[in-house]
Design a protein around this motif. Structure first.
Motif, mmCIF file in Angstrom:
data_model
loop_
_atom_site.group_PDB
_atom_site.id
_atom_site.type_symbol
_atom_site.label_atom_id
_atom_site.label_comp_id
_atom_site.label_asym_id
_atom_site.label_seq_id
_atom_site.Cartn_x
_atom_site.Cartn_y
_atom_site.Cartn_z
ATOM 1 N N GLY A 259 0.861 -1.097 -0.300
ATOM 2 C CA GLY A 259 0.044 -0.526 -0.017
ATOM 3 C C GLY A 259 1.042 1.693 -0.093
ATOM 4 N N ALA A 260 1.790 1.051 -0.199
ATOM 5 C CA ALA A 260 3.009 2.568 -0.715
ATOM 6 C C ALA A 260 3.327 2.759 -2.231
ATOM 7 N N SER A 261 4.186 4.181 -2.484
ATOM 8 C CA SER A 261 4.837 4.136 -3.742
ATOM 9 C C SER A 261 5.597 3.613 -4.205
ATOM 10 N N ARG A 262 5.817 3.109 -5.495
ATOM 11 C CA ARG A 262 7.003 2.130 -5.747
ATOM 12 C C ARG A 262 8.590 3.329 -6.243
ATOM 13 N N VAL A 263 7.986 3.991 -6.266
ATOM 14 C CA VAL A 263 8.769 5.152 -7.005
ATOM 15 C C VAL A 263 9.396 5.641 -5.440
ATOM 16 N N PRO A 264 10.663 5.782 -5.532
ATOM 17 C CA PRO A 264 11.497 6.134 -4.779
ATOM 18 C C PRO A 264 12.053 7.755 -4.404
ATOM 19 N N ARG B 264 -10.821 -4.747 -3.156
ATOM 20 C CA ARG B 264 -12.152 -4.023 -3.623
ATOM 21 C C ARG B 264 -12.210 -2.817 -3.802
ATOM 22 N N PRO B 265 -13.519 -1.578 -3.965
ATOM 23 C CA PRO B 265 -12.617 -0.610 -4.461
ATOM 24 C C PRO B 265 -11.577 0.317 -3.916
ATOM 25 N N SER B 266 -10.849 0.754 -4.530
ATOM 26 C CA SER B 266 -9.837 1.985 -4.648
ATOM 27 C C SER B 266 -10.562 3.105 -3.594
ATOM 28 N N THR B 267 -9.745 3.254 -1.982
ATOM 29 C CA THR B 267 -10.552 4.659 -0.961
ATOM 30 C C THR B 267 -10.056 5.341 -0.934
ATOM 31 N N ASP B 268 -8.262 5.065 -1.286
ATOM 32 C CA ASP B 268 -7.326 5.960 -1.185
ATOM 33 C C ASP B 268 -6.458 6.105 -2.193
ATOM 34 N N ASN B 269 -5.738 7.574 -2.970
ATOM 35 C CA ASN B 269 -5.194 7.345 -3.596
ATOM 36 C C ASN B 269 -3.123 8.566 -3.138
ATOM 37 N N LEU B 270 -2.308 7.713 -4.345
ATOM 38 C CA LEU B 270 -1.676 8.343 -4.376
ATOM 39 C C LEU B 270 -1.329 9.416 -4.883
ATOM 40 N N VAL B 271 -0.397 9.792 -4.070
ATOM 41 C CA VAL B 271 -0.059 11.122 -4.725
ATOM 42 C C VAL B 271 1.498 11.302 -4.748
ATOM 43 N N CYS C 39 -4.990 6.571 -8.460
ATOM 44 C CA CYS C 39 -5.873 5.777 -7.264
ATOM 45 C C CYS C 39 -4.753 4.091 -6.698
ATOM 46 N N LEU C 40 -4.796 4.430 -5.622
ATOM 47 C CA LEU C 40 -3.982 3.439 -4.671
ATOM 48 C C LEU C 40 -5.279 2.152 -4.445
ATOM 49 N N GLN C 41 -4.729 0.494 -5.897
ATOM 50 C CA GLN C 41 -5.252 -0.013 -5.159
ATOM 51 C C GLN C 41 -5.155 -1.179 -3.968
ATOM 52 N N ARG C 42 -6.371 -1.739 -3.426
ATOM 53 C CA ARG C 42 -5.788 -3.074 -2.482
ATOM 54 C C ARG C 42 -5.978 -4.115 -2.563
ATOM 55 N N PRO C 43 -4.776 -4.978 -1.722
ATOM 56 C CA PRO C 43 -4.662 -6.433 -2.204
ATOM 57 C C PRO C 43 -6.313 -7.469 -2.790
ATOM 58 N N ASP C 44 -6.874 -6.959 -1.894
ATOM 59 C CA ASP C 44 -8.836 -7.621 -1.782
ATOM 60 C C ASP C 44 -8.924 -7.753 -3.021
ATOM 61 N N THR D 178 9.981 14.111 -4.618
ATOM 62 C CA THR D 178 10.330 14.547 -2.967
ATOM 63 C C THR D 178 9.377 14.133 -2.406
ATOM 64 N N GLU D 179 8.908 13.637 -2.672
ATOM 65 C CA GLU D 179 7.856 12.815 -2.096
ATOM 66 C C GLU D 179 6.671 11.891 -2.310
ATOM 67 N N SER D 180 6.196 11.155 -1.546
ATOM 68 C CA SER D 180 4.625 10.669 -1.908
ATOM 69 C C SER D 180 3.817 10.518 -0.547
ATOM 70 N N HIS D 181 2.652 10.775 -0.953
ATOM 71 C CA HIS D 181 1.442 10.588 0.434
ATOM 72 C C HIS D 181 0.886 9.118 -0.018
ATOM 73 N N ILE D 182 0.207 8.878 0.555
ATOM 74 C CA ILE D 182 -1.548 7.832 0.275
ATOM 75 C C ILE D 182 -2.554 8.984 1.333
ATOM 76 N N VAL D 183 -3.666 9.470 0.313
ATOM 77 C CA VAL D 183 -4.775 10.466 0.500
ATOM 78 C C VAL D 183 -5.652 9.515 0.658
#
Length: 229
Positions: free
Chosen positions: A159-164, A215-222, A208-213, A179-184
């Motif tokens: 549940g995290a960015s792959r882009v260092p 189910r529909p995404s509830t978060d965005n990756l910024v 959108c940040l997808q979920r392992p199970d 410079t950074e990433s956020h899960i919002v």
């Protein structure tokens, strides 16, 4: 998104593991609000696809539920421009896709396809003049076995960015470093501090940040990045 902008809603998927070609991926889309809400509707990506369907990056058919499609009048106001040779690339994760353009409409951003990244032309600045403000780029990720551009950007298990931090991102020839990433959460994104500011020399990428199970995404990756001077 809303402005405070709104949330990016995408369909969801596994990591970009190259699913079988020409399979059928069923996507139930919900339109989120980002100032702009980034919505997840994509029915205009390929003229050859049947009504209400598009293709993902692996050639799989993505079926869109008709009741979530934007009205034709809204699509017209988005003024979607097909890619004209510009690219969006993140070498650290192997992402290199065409860069199209679109407008936010009524405080909502709804990327219209699953194979391209989209710069939002009526907020911030353009990639041709990156020092004048923030370049905003949005894209879909897909669940259910499909692969959109956004799937490359996150690790679905963590549940995290792959882009260092420090990774390069190229937007139509303009070069940035992360410079950074956020899960919002989608509900918090419209008011997320600083994201929607028109800051010179900055890039904001949202998916959108997808979920392992599944189910529909509830978060965005910024992901934010600064122009390389």
């Amino acid at each position: 998104m809303r402005t405070p902008r709104a949330a990016l809603s995408e369909p969801g998927s596994e990591q970009p593991a190259r699913p079988r070609r020409n399979g059928l991926v069923i996507v139930a889309l919900g339109v989120a609000v980002v100032l702009i809400g980034v919505g997840a509707v994509g029915w205009a990506a390929t003229a050859a696809a049947p009504a209400h369907t598009v293709r993902d990056l692996a050639g799989n058919q993505v079926a869109i539920e008709p009741d979530v499609l934007p009205a034709p009048a809204t699509v017209k106001r988005m003024e979607v421009s097909a890619p004209a040779g510009d690219r969006f690339s993140v070498p650290a994760v192997g992402l290199d896709v065409p860069l199209a353009a679109m407008n936010e409409v009524d405080h909502t951003i709804t990327p219209p396809g699953f194979q391209d990244a989209y710069r939002v032309r009526n907020i911030g600045t353009t990639p041709a003049n990156p020092g004048a403000g923030t370049v905003f780029v949005v894209m879909h990720s897909i669940r259910g076995g499909g692969v959109g551009p956004g799937n490359y950007l996150f690790d679905i298990a963590r549940g995290a960015s792959r882009v260092p931090v420090g990774s390069p991102i190229a937007v139509a020839g303009a070069q940035y470093r992360v410079t950074e990433s956020h899960i919002v959460t989608k509900t918090d994104l419209p008011a997320f501090a600083g994201i929607w500011a028109n800051t010179p020399g900055r890039l904001v990428v949202i998916t959108c940040l997808q979920r392992p199970d599944g189910r529909p995404s509830t978060d965005n990756l910024v992901i934010t990045a600064d122009l390389v001077r």
